[in-house]
Enzyme design. Structure first.
Site, PDB file in Angstrom:
ATOM      1  N   GLY A  15      38.929  13.674  -5.957  1.00  0.00           N
ATOM      2  CA  GLY A  15      38.794  14.718  -6.980  1.00  0.00           C
ATOM      3  C   GLY A  15      38.706  16.087  -6.321  1.00  0.00           C
ATOM      4  O   GLY A  15      38.046  16.237  -5.304  1.00  0.00           O
ATOM      5  N   ARG A  29      41.745  28.756  10.345  1.00  0.00           N
ATOM      6  CA  ARG A  29      41.401  29.936  11.170  1.00  0.00           C
ATOM      7  C   ARG A  29      40.646  29.514  12.434  1.00  0.00           C
ATOM      8  O   ARG A  29      40.820  30.115  13.495  1.00  0.00           O
ATOM      9  CB  ARG A  29      40.556  30.908  10.341  1.00  0.00           C
ATOM     10  CG  ARG A  29      41.325  31.500   9.151  1.00  0.00           C
ATOM     11  CD  ARG A  29      41.769  32.930   9.431  1.00  0.00           C
ATOM     12  NE  ARG A  29      42.785  33.362   8.487  1.00  0.00           N
ATOM     13  CZ  ARG A  29      42.560  34.157   7.435  1.00  0.00           C
ATOM     14  NH1 ARG A  29      41.335  34.605   7.201  1.00  0.00           N
ATOM     15  NH2 ARG A  29      43.550  34.510   6.643  1.00  0.00           N
ATOM     16  N   ARG A  76      44.916  10.510  -5.391  1.00  0.00           N
ATOM     17  CA  ARG A  76      44.284   9.218  -5.121  1.00  0.00           C
ATOM     18  C   ARG A  76      45.448   8.311  -4.726  1.00  0.00           C
ATOM     19  O   ARG A  76      46.370   8.119  -5.512  1.00  0.00           O
ATOM     20  CB  ARG A  76      43.556   8.709  -6.358  1.00  0.00           C
ATOM     21  CG  ARG A  76      42.483   9.712  -6.808  1.00  0.00           C
ATOM     22  CD  ARG A  76      41.507   9.118  -7.778  1.00  0.00           C
ATOM     23  NE  ARG A  76      40.745  10.136  -8.484  1.00  0.00           N
ATOM     24  CZ  ARG A  76      39.551  10.598  -8.089  1.00  0.00           C
ATOM     25  NH1 ARG A  76      38.974  10.127  -7.016  1.00  0.00           N
ATOM     26  NH2 ARG A  76      38.928  11.518  -8.787  1.00  0.00           N
ATOM     27  N   ASP A 107      33.177  10.346  -1.009  1.00  0.00           N
ATOM     28  CA  ASP A 107      32.892   9.150  -0.203  1.00  0.00           C
ATOM     29  C   ASP A 107      34.069   8.184  -0.145  1.00  0.00           C
ATOM     30  O   ASP A 107      34.266   7.500   0.856  1.00  0.00           O
ATOM     31  CB  ASP A 107      31.594   8.459  -0.654  1.00  0.00           C
ATOM     32  CG  ASP A 107      31.595   8.126  -2.127  1.00  0.00           C
ATOM     33  OD1 ASP A 107      32.592   8.452  -2.815  1.00  0.00           O
ATOM     34  OD2 ASP A 107      30.606   7.543  -2.595  1.00  0.00           O
ATOM     35  N   THR A 130      33.029  17.606  -3.223  1.00  0.00           N
ATOM     36  CA  THR A 130      32.937  16.960  -4.537  1.00  0.00           C
ATOM     37  C   THR A 130      31.886  17.701  -5.346  1.00  0.00           C
ATOM     38  O   THR A 130      30.875  18.124  -4.792  1.00  0.00           O
ATOM     39  CB  THR A 130      32.570  15.455  -4.426  1.00  0.00           C
ATOM     40  OG1 THR A 130      32.175  14.976  -5.712  1.00  0.00           O
ATOM     41  CG2 THR A 130      31.417  15.205  -3.467  1.00  0.00           C
ATOM     42  N   ASP A 132      29.929  16.491  -7.468  1.00  0.00           N
ATOM     43  CA  ASP A 132      28.791  15.646  -7.874  1.00  0.00           C
ATOM     44  C   ASP A 132      27.574  15.732  -6.946  1.00  0.00           C
ATOM     45  O   ASP A 132      26.490  15.304  -7.314  1.00  0.00           O
ATOM     46  CB  ASP A 132      29.233  14.181  -7.954  1.00  0.00           C
ATOM     47  CG  ASP A 132      30.212  13.958  -9.083  1.00  0.00           C
ATOM     48  OD1 ASP A 132      30.195  14.755 -10.041  1.00  0.00           O
ATOM     49  OD2 ASP A 132      31.003  13.002  -9.015  1.00  0.00           O
ATOM     50  N   ASP A 134      26.833  13.958  -4.472  1.00  0.00           N
ATOM     51  CA  ASP A 134      26.261  12.618  -4.303  1.00  0.00           C
ATOM     52  C   ASP A 134      26.524  12.040  -2.919  1.00  0.00           C
ATOM     53  O   ASP A 134      26.731  10.846  -2.762  1.00  0.00           O
ATOM     54  CB  ASP A 134      26.822  11.675  -5.387  1.00  0.00           C
ATOM     55  CG  ASP A 134      28.338  11.623  -5.367  1.00  0.00           C
ATOM     56  OD1 ASP A 134      28.959  12.441  -4.650  1.00  0.00           O
ATOM     57  OD2 ASP A 134      28.913  10.778  -6.059  1.00  0.00           O
ATOM     58  N   ARG A 159      23.815  27.487 -26.443  1.00  0.00           N
ATOM     59  CA  ARG A 159      22.477  27.804 -26.969  1.00  0.00           C
ATOM     60  C   ARG A 159      22.554  28.919 -28.017  1.00  0.00           C
ATOM     61  O   ARG A 159      21.855  28.888 -29.025  1.00  0.00           O
ATOM     62  CB  ARG A 159      21.541  28.227 -25.833  1.00  0.00           C
ATOM     63  CG  ARG A 159      20.125  28.525 -26.316  1.00  0.00           C
ATOM     64  CD  ARG A 159      19.238  28.953 -25.175  1.00  0.00           C
ATOM     65  NE  ARG A 159      18.948  27.865 -24.263  1.00  0.00           N
ATOM     66  CZ  ARG A 159      18.092  26.864 -24.522  1.00  0.00           C
ATOM     67  NH1 ARG A 159      17.461  26.817 -25.682  1.00  0.00           N
ATOM     68  NH2 ARG A 159      17.875  25.923 -23.643  1.00  0.00           N
ATOM     69  N   ARG A 176      28.859  10.688 -12.970  1.00  0.00           N
ATOM     70  CA  ARG A 176      28.874   9.290 -13.407  1.00  0.00           C
ATOM     71  C   ARG A 176      27.759   8.494 -12.747  1.00  0.00           C
ATOM     72  O   ARG A 176      27.105   7.670 -13.367  1.00  0.00           O
ATOM     73  CB  ARG A 176      30.225   8.667 -13.063  1.00  0.00           C
ATOM     74  CG  ARG A 176      30.791   7.931 -14.248  1.00  0.00           C
ATOM     75  CD  ARG A 176      32.242   7.584 -14.086  1.00  0.00           C
ATOM     76  NE  ARG A 176      33.066   8.446 -14.901  1.00  0.00           N
ATOM     77  CZ  ARG A 176      34.231   8.923 -14.538  1.00  0.00           C
ATOM     78  NH1 ARG A 176      34.725   8.666 -13.359  1.00  0.00           N
ATOM     79  NH2 ARG A 176      34.919   9.690 -15.356  1.00  0.00           N
ATOM     80  N   ALA A 191      16.972  23.345 -20.803  1.00  0.00           N
ATOM     81  CA  ALA A 191      17.182  22.251 -21.764  1.00  0.00           C
ATOM     82  C   ALA A 191      15.853  21.578 -22.136  1.00  0.00           C
ATOM     83  O   ALA A 191      14.927  21.549 -21.331  1.00  0.00           O
ATOM     84  CB  ALA A 191      18.113  21.210 -21.151  1.00  0.00           C
ATOM     85  N   LYS A 218      10.084  25.114 -32.333  1.00  0.00           N
ATOM     86  CA  LYS A 218      11.458  25.334 -31.862  1.00  0.00           C
ATOM     87  C   LYS A 218      12.444  24.942 -32.956  1.00  0.00           C
ATOM     88  O   LYS A 218      12.316  23.864 -33.547  1.00  0.00           O
ATOM     89  CB  LYS A 218      11.736  24.484 -30.617  1.00  0.00           C
ATOM     90  CG  LYS A 218      11.079  25.029 -29.377  1.00  0.00           C
ATOM     91  CD  LYS A 218      11.581  24.285 -28.161  1.00  0.00           C
ATOM     92  CE  LYS A 218      10.855  24.781 -26.934  1.00  0.00           C
ATOM     93  NZ  LYS A 218      11.146  23.978 -25.750  1.00  0.00           N
ATOM     94  N   HIS A 258      36.421  18.701 -17.652  1.00  0.00           N
ATOM     95  CA  HIS A 258      37.044  19.152 -16.400  1.00  0.00           C
ATOM     96  C   HIS A 258      36.878  20.628 -16.098  1.00  0.00           C
ATOM     97  O   HIS A 258      37.157  21.058 -14.979  1.00  0.00           O
ATOM     98  CB  HIS A 258      38.522  18.769 -16.386  1.00  0.00           C
ATOM     99  CG  HIS A 258      38.715  17.316 -16.070  1.00  0.00           C
ATOM    100  ND1 HIS A 258      38.576  16.343 -17.033  1.00  0.00           N
ATOM    101  CD2 HIS A 258      38.970  16.691 -14.912  1.00  0.00           C
ATOM    102  CE1 HIS A 258      38.767  15.167 -16.469  1.00  0.00           C
ATOM    103  NE2 HIS A 258      38.998  15.344 -15.188  1.00  0.00           N
ATOM    104  N   GLN A 260      34.358  21.934 -15.450  1.00  0.00           N
ATOM    105  CA  GLN A 260      33.348  21.996 -14.386  1.00  0.00           C
ATOM    106  C   GLN A 260      33.958  21.886 -12.986  1.00  0.00           C
ATOM    107  O   GLN A 260      33.328  22.209 -11.996  1.00  0.00           O
ATOM    108  CB  GLN A 260      32.321  20.874 -14.558  1.00  0.00           C
ATOM    109  CG  GLN A 260      31.486  21.045 -15.802  1.00  0.00           C
ATOM    110  CD  GLN A 260      30.829  19.735 -16.207  1.00  0.00           C
ATOM    111  OE1 GLN A 260      29.683  19.494 -15.878  1.00  0.00           O
ATOM    112  NE2 GLN A 260      31.550  18.892 -16.926  1.00  0.00           N
TER     113      GLN A 260
END
Ligand code: ATP
Length: 328
Positions: A15, A29, A76, A107, A130, A132, A134, A159, A176, A191, A218, A258, A260
């Site tokens: 990704g 460089r 991929r 990974d 990545t 994530d 992770d 908001r 995920r 949040a 609220k 996506h 993000q």
């Protein structure tokens, strides 16, 4: 004694993430600085198999530090998972006189690199790219900071509309298997609840918390949900569940998706990419192989590639506690 590396190939794989271009620029460089040759390979491992190489000089990477995506494109590659595919890739690299490979990816891409190294002894260095975050052995992966900022900006906008209409919004962010984006963007955007794959807070607890915030005055709320939340319900089912149990709320769902992954990298990601690219080239030229360069205590440090793949990066429990306290 391993052969001295004189020509390095660089790929982006898996990704894409913001900051990959800044990392390519840094690798290119640094190669130019140390008078090593550099070639880019288009479409990750697939381009290695199809011999899709491009010579990269210091001037080939002008004006890309601020660009999202990857100029080398990513892919991929099913073929690279086969012995024949990897053999072809090896032959093509040899034909180009390439003697080391820098892999910018997640990974899965590192796993491909380790397999390739075991079969052909080909020197590999990984740069974690990545959104994530992770990957074990680095506090930050390339693109994570940018993705976080994108998510926070989007949630801020949601908001505005939530509070104008007394609405409860479920906002799904990427992740995920890891809740880093959800937890940090959730805290950063204020949040009410944050649902992540690492923790099962239970649906009852979420209802109680939303009821409590309603009672405390609220009128609108935001719940940030990671794609891989443990509740077992997807974001639409969660929204339905709350609507069934709290009819006083108008519930809406927003899936950020996506967006993000895209956009111009943040300053943090550009600086990180520049640091990691230089280190990757320096280690490669020093004869180091099978490591990933990452950030530990804000210092660039190398981690064994297999450890980086197998190790578990853990969620910040202090941040979970802060998030709980903030919803008071
Ligand atoms: P992201 O975190 O965004 O998913 P990733 O690098 O983990 O990025 P993957 O699709 O898992 O993305 O892996 C990228 C590529 O690495 C695969 O398409 C494949 O070509 C190669 N690869 C992954 N695992 C292996 C493996 N076990 N053997 C050979 N190649 C592999």
């Amino acid at each position: 004694m391993t052969k001295k590396v004189k020509k390095i190939a660089v790929i982006t794989s898996g990704g894409d993430s913001p900051g990959m271009n800044a990392a390519i620029r840094s690798v290119v460089r640094a190669c130019a600085y140390y008078r090593a040759e550099c070639v880019g390979v288009y479409r990750g491992y697939q381009g290695m198999i199809e011999s899709d190489f491009v010579t990269l000089t210091a001037r080939s990477v002008n004006n890309i530090i601020n660009k999202g995506g990857t100029i080398l494109r990513s892919a991929r590659s099913k073929d690279f998972r086969t012995k024949e595919g990897r053999k072809k890739a090896y032959e093509n690299l040899k034909e180009q006189n390439v003697d080391g490979l820098i892999v910018i990816g997640g990974d899965g891409s590192f796993t491909g690199g380790v397999v390739f190294n075991k079969e052909y002894g080909f020197p590999i260095i990984g740069i974690p790219g990545t959104i994530d975050n992770d990957i074990f052995g680095t506090s930050h992966t390339l693109g994570y900071d940018t993705a976080l900022n994108t998510a926070v900006e989007a949630i801020d906008k949601i908001r505005d509309t939530a509070s104008s209409h007394n609405r409860l919004f479920f906002v799904e962010v990427m992740g995920r298997d890891a809740g880093f984006i959800a937890l940090n963007a959730g805290v950063g955007a204020g949040a009410e609840e944050i649902l992540i794959p690492e923790e099962d807070l239970g649906l009852e607890r979420m209802l109680e918390s939303l009821q409590k915030s309603r009672r405390s005055g609220k009128s609108s709320s935001i719940v940030v949900v990671a794609e891989g939340d443990r509740s077992g319900k997807n974001v639409y089912e969660l929204a339905q569940y709350v609507e069934d149990n709290m009819p006083e709320y108008e519930v809406r769902v927003s899936v950020l998706g996506h967006m993000q992954r895209g956009g111009s990298p943040s300053c943090f990601d550009r600086v990180l990419a520049s640091r990691l690219g230089v280190k990757a080239v320096e280690l490669m030229l020093d004869g180091t192989t099978n490591v990933m360069v990452g950030l530990k205590d804000n210092k660039v440090a190398a981690t064994n590639l297999e450890k980086a793949i197998k190790g578990q990066s853990s969620i910040n429990s202090e941040l979970l506690r802060v998030s709980d306290i903030m919803t008071t």
